[in-house]
Design a protein around this motif. Structure first.
Motif, mmCIF file in Angstrom:
data_model
loop_
_atom_site.group_PDB
_atom_site.id
_atom_site.type_symbol
_atom_site.label_atom_id
_atom_site.label_comp_id
_atom_site.label_asym_id
_atom_site.label_seq_id
_atom_site.Cartn_x
_atom_site.Cartn_y
_atom_site.Cartn_z
ATOM 1 N N LYS A 193 0.917 3.949 -2.659
ATOM 2 C CA LYS A 193 0.638 5.245 -2.791
ATOM 3 C C LYS A 193 1.717 6.721 -3.070
ATOM 4 O O LYS A 193 1.952 7.483 -3.848
ATOM 5 C CB LYS A 193 0.355 4.970 -0.789
ATOM 6 N N GLU A 228 -7.591 -2.020 -6.146
ATOM 7 C CA GLU A 228 -7.752 -0.053 -6.889
ATOM 8 C C GLU A 228 -6.205 0.544 -6.848
ATOM 9 O O GLU A 228 -6.968 1.751 -6.856
ATOM 10 C CB GLU A 228 -9.243 0.244 -5.232
ATOM 11 N N TYR A 229 -5.085 0.339 -5.920
ATOM 12 C CA TYR A 229 -4.327 0.825 -5.054
ATOM 13 C C TYR A 229 -3.333 0.444 -7.501
ATOM 14 O O TYR A 229 -2.155 1.535 -7.213
ATOM 15 C CB TYR A 229 -3.786 0.924 -4.932
ATOM 16 N N VAL A 235 -6.156 -7.129 1.288
ATOM 17 C CA VAL A 235 -7.314 -5.984 1.898
ATOM 18 C C VAL A 235 -6.495 -5.126 2.395
ATOM 19 O O VAL A 235 -5.632 -5.854 3.568
ATOM 20 C CB VAL A 235 -8.391 -5.918 2.259
ATOM 21 N N TRP A 236 -6.463 -3.715 2.349
ATOM 22 C CA TRP A 236 -6.009 -3.001 3.446
ATOM 23 C C TRP A 236 -6.342 -1.739 4.070
ATOM 24 O O TRP A 236 -6.844 -1.304 2.977
ATOM 25 C CB TRP A 236 -4.388 -2.789 3.461
ATOM 26 N N GLU A 237 -6.571 -1.406 5.261
ATOM 27 C CA GLU A 237 -7.434 -0.248 5.784
ATOM 28 C C GLU A 237 -8.656 -0.814 5.111
ATOM 29 O O GLU A 237 -9.463 1.121 4.106
ATOM 30 C CB GLU A 237 -6.621 0.857 5.270
ATOM 31 N N GLY A 238 -9.436 -1.204 4.955
ATOM 32 C CA GLY A 238 -10.838 -1.785 3.676
ATOM 33 C C GLY A 238 -10.432 -1.536 2.579
ATOM 34 O O GLY A 238 -11.543 -1.558 2.036
ATOM 35 N N ILE A 239 -9.834 -2.113 2.066
ATOM 36 C CA ILE A 239 -9.857 -1.308 0.641
ATOM 37 C C ILE A 239 -9.048 -1.839 -0.310
ATOM 38 O O ILE A 239 -7.661 -2.756 0.398
ATOM 39 C CB ILE A 239 -8.848 0.331 0.299
ATOM 40 N N LYS A 240 -9.463 -3.131 -1.475
ATOM 41 C CA LYS A 240 -8.729 -3.619 -1.743
ATOM 42 C C LYS A 240 -7.548 -3.185 -2.124
ATOM 43 O O LYS A 240 -6.995 -2.288 -2.749
ATOM 44 C CB LYS A 240 -8.804 -4.783 -2.894
ATOM 45 N N TYR A 286 1.038 -1.037 -0.220
ATOM 46 C CA TYR A 286 0.142 -0.111 -0.158
ATOM 47 C C TYR A 286 1.097 1.342 0.291
ATOM 48 O O TYR A 286 1.053 2.133 -0.865
ATOM 49 C CB TYR A 286 -0.656 -0.208 1.321
ATOM 50 N N LYS A 308 -6.418 -9.007 -4.744
ATOM 51 C CA LYS A 308 -7.819 -8.702 -3.807
ATOM 52 C C LYS A 308 -7.754 -8.615 -2.174
ATOM 53 O O LYS A 308 -8.381 -9.026 -1.536
ATOM 54 C CB LYS A 308 -8.916 -10.420 -4.113
#
Length: 416
Positions: free
Chosen positions: A262, A289-290, A281-286, A258, A279
């Motif tokens: 970022k 998506e990053y 997840v880190w801090e509620g986001i897959k 993550y 798939k």
């Protein structure tokens, strides 16, 4: 004809979320990465043997790199390296001091690496067996599995015990003849049930492993159920603790991906996160998506594309070229991570890429020791730096705010 009882065993194996079917076979990115690492490592072993550069000990050898990449494959291959340790008092395995045996082992590895012909590999096994090399037995089959996963199953004490329990056999561990007989039975069974398991023999071998470690209780052995139950409970407790540890490590691994994603995005790069991790997840986001959804690269050979797509994080410029590659090494082999990045370096056309290991501070000494090995110091056109977890955590936001390009990593990166 299918056996309903065996189908129940398969179902039980697959329904256990802590079984090696889930923790190793299906969900382990490290398993997929290991195939190419092991093939590349074997090429080094073979070249060293052919050029009389292979040492007289397992420790520090190119063979240790290969076997370490195998033995770190979760529970299934734990202890796989023991058979290759040089035992001076016993003079085994006799492939370190005996030059004839060493050359024969090298020829065997080379033949198996260079062919996909099943009959040819079996012939090579028999030729090696006829050499009667003291201490060198079917533990080598674990190497064969990573070369030909649909033809040769892995082999160890637990898998053998599972086979003997399931089929009421008394096969022995150190016999190539027994291994080939077991292999024939496994291939036949897998052909019947491969739609429930896999063409990759790691799945059915994992099932036998679970039986052999008493996680799966089979009806045919009900007469020793009390003994098995006691061992099963010990196995379950050990496995549960291992799964908890793996989950914690995977969480930290995702955290580092993550931060790298970022930072890469903030610097204006396209970011690719390893395809098997989209798939997570880190801090509620897959994590997907990053990441860009598809990996499009310039000048990447098709045969290495899958390997490149498994690198933990890539930063990519507007010309679809890799500018940075990162491998996060929480507990797996530092050596394997270096090899994967070196392989990436050799696979891409651009000469302006940077490569980084990302690891916890407690592994810094290990990283330094590995990078100081002559085999790495002599690698041309390959410079490797490393980042520590604590620095990436603490400084990510500041680098996002003040950084302009990848040179911002120079503030926290280290090299030897």
């Amino acid at each position: 004809m299918r056996d309903p009882n065996f189908i129940k065993i398969i179902d039980q194996f697959k329904e256990d979320k802590e079984s090696v079917y889930h923790s190793w076979f299906l969900n382990s990115k490290d398993r997929l990465k290991a195939f190419r690492t092991i093939k590349k490592g074997l090429s080094v072993v073979i070249n060293e043997i052919e050029n009389n550069e292979f040492g007289n000990d397992f420790k520090g050898s190119s063979l240790e790199v290969v076997v370490t990449a195998i033995s770190e494959q979760k529970q299934v291959f734990e202890g796989a390296s023991h058979a290759f340790y040089w035992k001076p008092k016993l003079r085994i395995p006799d492939i370190y001091e005996n030059e004839i045996h060493k050359k024969a082992f090298g020829r065997f590895l080379k033949a198996c690496l260079q062919t996909n012909n099943e009959d040819q590999i079996i012939l090579e096994i028999k030729k090696l067996d006829n050499m009667k090399i003291k201490g060198l037995g079917p533990a080598v089959a674990n190497i064969l599995y990573f070369l030909h996963p649909t033809l040769f199953p892995p082999f160890n004490t637990a898998i053998l015990n599972g086979f003997n329990l399931l089929y009421n056999q008394k096969k022995k561990l150190g016999s190539w003849e027994a291994y080939l007989e077991i292999r024939e039975r496994i291939l036949a069974e897998n052909e019947v049930y491969k739609d429930l398991l896999s063409k990759d023999l790691g799945a059915i071998a994992g099932l036998l492993f679970e039986i052999g470690t008493y996680r799966l209780i089979i009806e045919e052995n009900a007469d020793i159920s009390l003994i098995i139950t006691e061992k099963k409970n010990k196995s379950k407790n050990k496995r549960h603790k291992q799964i908890e540890l793996d989950d914690a490590e995977e969480s930290t691994h995702s955290e580092m991906q993550y931060y790298l994603a970022k930072l890469g995005n903030s610097l204006g790069y396209k970011v690719w996160i390893a395809r098997n991790d989209h798939k997570r997840v880190w801090e509620g986001i897959k994590l997907g998506e990053y990441s860009i959804p598809d990996l499009k690269l310039s000048n990447i050979p098709a045969d290495v594309y899958d390997t490149v797509s498994l690198i933990d994080v890539l930063w990519i410029n507007e010309n679809h070229q890799i500018v940075c590659g990162f491998e996060v090494e929480k507990s797996t082999s530092i050596y394997s991570g270096i090899l994967r990045l070196h392989d990436l370096c050799l696979s891409i056309a651009t000469e302006s890429s940077s490569f980084y290991l990302v690891a916890p501070e407690k592994r810094e000494k290990e990283i330094k020791a590995q990078l100081l090995r002559p085999s790495f110091r002599n690698l041309e056109s390959f410079e490797l730096s490393y980042l520590l977890f604590k620095d990436l955590r603490c400084d990510c936001d500041a680098m996002c705010k003040f950084g302009n390009d990848l040179t911002v990593l120079e503030k926290i990166s280290k090299s030897v």
